[in-house]
Design an enzyme around this catalytic site. Structure first.
Site, PDB file in Angstrom:
ATOM      1  CE  LYS A 146      -3.549  -2.084  -0.475  1.00  0.00           C
ATOM      2  NZ  LYS A 146      -2.735  -3.000  -1.271  1.00  0.00           N
TER       3      LYS A 146
ATOM      4  CB  THR B 290       0.750  -2.102   0.100  1.00  0.00           C
ATOM      5  OG1 THR B 290      -0.318  -2.837   0.695  1.00  0.00           O
ATOM      6  CG2 THR B 290       0.696  -2.318  -1.381  1.00  0.00           C
TER       7      THR B 290
END
Ligand code: NAD
Ligand code: G3P
Length: 332
Positions: A191, A248
């Site tokens: 990620k 994120t």
């Protein structure tokens, strides 16, 4: 009753300091090991980590030390050194680790060169230590300020995973227990690379539709790699995978997304990282994720494009055009 009494946290960056806060609030004595003498000093003198988490008053139960020897009486260790430094940190810890003490791995990345996940690095450096992985959507500043947060606590030994989760849970910090450590750590590592891509999309002003497409196709890449590594699909669909990807990729609070924003805005990588003490793990993990994908025969075009941009092998516009001109294919 809490099975653990004294947590040792390795690495007093923003996340190590925030996790020290969590452990203290959960009722544990906490020793926080810091590499920088000024961090030890500022915590002792001002009850604040002025370098990495300024403005947060630290709990009185947290003691800061410089030397790993200061962790020798701990019965639970949280390893929060950045991914590229985890091996050296655990090697330094090894002579001071009490037999049987569990080590919870909290860094999100893949080791460059070896292409190893954090559990593999830890298994090589601390072969006898029981391991767990803590990962999920969690900005250090928010956790340190006691805002509600949920994470994945993965451990192959279910009873140990539950004991660790119970030891560190607070009314605002909620670990969900899982058995799949590979899924938990693969999600967190990939990620960060995808967040750089999302930052580029934002920085270039490509719009909300492109942003949503990138998160979705990025999640497909993340899932493919995790499954090839042996993860379970339900783990990556949880907090440590999809949850962390969404966080994120959605906030400039993310250091990884910020690097992407700067690149999308026209800065070079050197300019984007200039003067930064904090770590954007995706920068170091991108080439490792790309090489791991190649080794495993997994298609990861977005991560490959990010690695190429960071290495100076591709310009941002050309990389975007390359992704958009790939042959049409089935979504699954
Ligand atoms: N900050 C967050 O919100 C957050 C949340 C979840 C997970 N994480 C993860 O936690 C890990 C640590 O990140 P952070 O945010 O605490 O770091 P940070 O960016 O706040 O601080 C940098 C850290 O790197 C350490 N460091 C620098 N050079 C080093 C070296 N040569 N050897 C060993 N350590 C060195 C510093 O001592 C410091 O602990 C990363 O893997 C990150 O992805 C961070
Ligand atoms: O600031 P980032 O990009 O390192 O992200 C922090 C955390 O990993 C978010 O869960």
């Amino acid at each position: 009753m809490n099975r653990f009494k004294h947590a040792g946290v390795i690495g007093a960056g923003a996340w190590g300091t925030a996790l020290a806060q969590v452990c203290a609030r959960a009722g544990l004595a906490v020793t926080l090991q810091a590499r920088e003498p000024e961090v030890v000093e500022s915590i002792a003198a001002r009850r604040e980590n002025t370098l990495f988490l300024p403005g947060v008053a630290l709990e009185p139960e947290i003691a800061a030390v410089a030397d790993m020897a200061g962790l020798s009486s701990c019965d639970l260790i949280l390893a929060v050194a950045p991914a590229q430094h985890l091996r050296s940190a655990l090697k330094a810890l090894a002579p001071h680790l009490r037999a049987g003490t569990p080590v919870v791995l909290c860094a999100k990345g893949v080791e460059q060169g070896t292409l190893k996940l954090m559990t593999e690095v830890a298994a090589e450096t601390l072969p006898d230590a029981p391991l767990a992985v803590l990962s999920g959507p969690s900005f250090a500043g928010e956790v340190a300020r006691n805002l509600p947060t949920a994470v994945t606590l993965a451990c192959e030994d279910e009873a140990l995973g539950r004991a660790i989760a119970e030891a560190i849970a607070t009314p605002t910090f909620r670990p969900y227990i899982a058995g799949d450590m590979i899924g938990a750590e693969a999600g967190g590592a990939v990620k960060n690379v995808l967040a750089i891509a999302c930052g580029i999309v934002e920085g270039k002003g490509l719009g909300r539709s492109a942003h949503a497409a990138l998160i979705t196709r990025g999640f497909a890449e993340l899932t493919r790699l995790a499954m090839a590594l042996g993860a379970r699909a339900e783990t990556v669909a949880g907090l440590c995978g999809l949850g962390d990807l969404v966080l994120t990729c959605s906030s400039p609070q993310s250091r990884n997304m910020s690097v992407g924003l700067a690149l999308g805005g026209g800065m070079t990588l050197t300019e984007a990282l200039a003067g930064k003490l904090s770590v954007a793990e995706g920068v170091a993990s991108a080439p490792a994720v790309r090489d791991l994908a190649t080794r495993l025969g997994v298609e990861m075009p977005i991560c490959q494009a990010v690695a190429a941009i960071l290495a100076g092998e591709a310009q941002v516009d050309a990389a975007i055009a390359g992704l958009l001109s790939r042959p049409l294919k089935s979504e699954a």
